[in-house]
Design a protein around this motif. Structure first.
Motif: not given
Length: 223
Positions: A111-130
């Motif tokens: 459902l969610f390609p590896a590059d999309m999941m990588k981007k999601v993880e990057e955003w999560t690391h960058k913005y934290g709980a927000y």
């Protein structure tokens, strides 16, 4: 009221006086949207808002019989809000319980390609709980976003607060606006979404240019 004669409203009017079915469908569609079902929750919210508008305007949408039950805007807004927060939390719990291995599950990767999941993880690391709130406003990334928030074990209370505030802003408002304003708000929503897309495009362009500039500066310094 010209738009009352449109085929889509004629078809939807049959459900305006079956609130039980509408509320059940609302819960089901909110849950399915949260787990990645390819039906944006905005479509469901707009549809329910229109049904509430029909029920509140019997002069334009005559009920099948006097005193027929209608879709109540307050009930629909509360049900939608609760369904959204509960479904988002369930996804968060899945990520927290199964950890990173769920990110590599075949169904998730399909459902969610590896590059999309990588981007999601990057955003999560960058913005934290927000990031919890950011994903709530980002169709298509809600499921993987909330999953990653759970994987990273953000505090449950913080996830609930941020996601709850974001849901309170985005979910009930769409139902209320359509229930009270009907056709005019549909046109306004179209204009609003165009503005939002334009702003989003400018923000993305800014970060792309900033990243390119940073790489260019780094490369020149290294030389």
């Amino acid at each position: 009221m010209e738009f009352a004669q449109e085929p889509i409203f004629q078809w939807m009017s049959q459900f305006a006086y079956q609130p039980g079915i509408v509320y059940a469908a609302l819960i089901g569609m909110m849950m399915l949207s949260a787990v990645g079902f390819p039906l944006p929750e905005e479509v469901t919210l707009i549809s329910v808002g229109i049904l509430a508008f029909m029920g509140a305007n019997p002069d334009h949408f005559p009920p099948p019989y006097p005193g027929a039950p209608v879709v109540n805007v307050h009930t629909a807004a509360i049900i939608a809000f609760v369904a959204v927060v509960v479904s988002d939390t369930l996804i968060y719990v899945l990520g927290r319980f199964f950890g990173r291995k769920i990110l590599y599950h075949p169904r998730v990767q399909r459902l969610f390609p590896a590059d999309m999941m990588k981007k999601v993880e990057e955003w999560t690391h960058k913005y934290g709980a927000y990031a919890c709130g950011i994903f709530r406003f980002t169709p298509g990334l809600r499921f993987p976003g909330h999953l990653v928030c759970g994987v990273m074990k953000f505090p449950v209370w913080k996830f609930l607060v941020i996601d709850g505030i974001a849901a309170a802003i985005s979910v009930p408002t769409q139902i209320y606006l359509l229930a009270h304003y009907g056709e005019p708000i549909l046109n306004k929503l179209r204009q609003f979404k165009l503005v939002v897309l334009a702003v989003f495009a400018v923000i993305v362009l800014y970060f792309v240019v900033k990243r390119i500039h940073k790489k260019w500066v780094t490369r020149n310094v290294s030389l």
